[in-house]
Enzyme design. Structure first.
Site, PDB file in Angstrom:
ATOM      1  N   GLY A 195       0.634  -1.416  -0.031  1.00  0.00           N
ATOM      2  CA  GLY A 195      -0.248   0.188  -0.219  1.00  0.00           C
ATOM      3  C   GLY A 195       0.764   1.101  -0.505  1.00  0.00           C
ATOM      4  O   GLY A 195       0.692   2.339   0.572  1.00  0.00           O
ATOM      5  N   HIS A 240       0.828   0.313 -13.408  1.00  0.00           N
ATOM      6  CA  HIS A 240       1.582  -0.390 -13.443  1.00  0.00           C
ATOM      7  C   HIS A 240       2.580  -1.038 -14.176  1.00  0.00           C
ATOM      8  O   HIS A 240       2.588   0.637 -14.309  1.00  0.00           O
ATOM      9  CB  HIS A 240       0.950  -1.424 -15.285  1.00  0.00           C
ATOM     10  CG  HIS A 240       1.602  -2.053 -15.749  1.00  0.00           C
ATOM     11  ND1 HIS A 240       1.177  -3.684 -14.917  1.00  0.00           N
ATOM     12  CD2 HIS A 240       2.600  -2.704 -16.304  1.00  0.00           C
ATOM     13  CE1 HIS A 240       1.540  -4.870 -15.318  1.00  0.00           C
ATOM     14  NE2 HIS A 240       2.672  -3.868 -16.065  1.00  0.00           N
ATOM     15  N   LEU A 267      -8.516  -9.966 -11.138  1.00  0.00           N
ATOM     16  CA  LEU A 267      -8.516  -8.728 -12.258  1.00  0.00           C
ATOM     17  C   LEU A 267     -10.287  -8.773 -12.377  1.00  0.00           C
ATOM     18  O   LEU A 267     -10.587  -9.174 -11.321  1.00  0.00           O
ATOM     19  CB  LEU A 267      -8.822 -10.047 -13.487  1.00  0.00           C
ATOM     20  CG  LEU A 267      -7.290 -10.560 -14.764  1.00  0.00           C
ATOM     21  CD1 LEU A 267      -7.301 -11.750 -15.701  1.00  0.00           C
ATOM     22  CD2 LEU A 267      -7.081  -8.850 -14.980  1.00  0.00           C
ATOM     23  N   ASN A 288      -5.491   2.012 -13.225  1.00  0.00           N
ATOM     24  CA  ASN A 288      -5.455   1.188 -12.924  1.00  0.00           C
ATOM     25  C   ASN A 288      -3.315   1.500 -13.170  1.00  0.00           C
ATOM     26  O   ASN A 288      -3.107   2.756 -13.797  1.00  0.00           O
ATOM     27  CB  ASN A 288      -4.705  -0.024 -13.661  1.00  0.00           C
ATOM     28  CG  ASN A 288      -4.257  -1.060 -12.636  1.00  0.00           C
ATOM     29  OD1 ASN A 288      -3.666  -1.611 -11.318  1.00  0.00           O
ATOM     30  ND2 ASN A 288      -3.427  -2.361 -13.407  1.00  0.00           N
TER      31      ASN A 288
END
Ligand code: GAR
Length: 201
Positions: free
Chosen positions: A12, A109, A92, A107
């Site tokens: 986190g 990545h 997912l 999101n």
């Protein structure tokens, strides 16, 4: 003021960067809830420490992926969430979830997409031998790391890098990039045309 939900499975650190940016006024929104699929996720602790509602939702309590996602969406509606932020959420999402929040799920990545999607983006780049990698913030669509790119930042790979040292520098870059992208969304400055995401004044 936009209401944000952060979904996280792990340490986190991105959640922490987002909470800090909200507190310091660098994100024009508020975090309504943090949700994790892992009971012991440090992410939940970080949210609680800052007085943010933190929920563990156990996938095992639901009959399958879609039932789980339906329960999360129900929770998000209850918390009147405008933007869903995936921050190391290692599941997912089903089409049901994605369709409930069109162009309102982001999101992050750890690679320059479309290179090295999926799991272990950092390790994939290192093993491939590229000299530049980085991180990508994108809207989530029904593919795997395929949605419209919002922001990207490059991180050079140095000869001495291990997965850990490289991931550390990518993390530092993520902690700058994600709050910036979220703030743009909160200020309604993002506009998507086809695959291209524009920043408008
Ligand atoms: C981040 O580096 C994020 O890019 C990655 O997980 C890490 C979570 O770190 N996400 C993925 O690999 C998604 N496929 P954090 O828990 O410290 O924010």
């Amino acid at each position: 003021m936009k209401r944000i939900a952060v979904l996280a499975s792990g340490r986190g650190t991105n959640l922490e960067a987002i909470l800090e940016a909200v507190e310091s006024g660098h994100i024009a929104g508020e975090v309504a809830v943090a949700i994790s699929d892992q009971e012991k996720a440090l992410a939940l602790q970080r949210a609680e420490n800052r007085g943010v509602k933190a929920l563990f939702m156990n996938p095992k309590d639901y009959g399958g992926r879609e039932q789980y996602d339906r329960a999360i969406v129900e929770q998000l509606k209850e918390d009147q969430v405008d933007l869903v932020v995936l921050a190391g959420f290692m599941r997912l999402l089903t089409a049901y979830f994605i369709q409930a929040y069109p162009l309102a799920i982001m999101n992050i990545h750890p690679s320059l997409l479309p290179a090295f999607p999926g799991l272990d983006g950092v390790e994939q780049a290192l093993n491939y031998g590229v000299k530049i990698t980085g991180c990508t913030v994108h809207f989530v669509d029904e593919g795997l790391d395929t949605g419209p790119v919002i922001l990207q930042e490059a991180v050079p790979i140095i000869q001495e890098d291990t997965v850990e040292t490289l991931h550390q520098r990518i993390h530092a870059s993520e902690h700058r990039l994600y709050p910036t992208a979220i703030d743009l969304f909160c200020k309604e400055k993002l506009k998507v045309e086809g695959r291209r995401c524009m920043i408008i004044d």
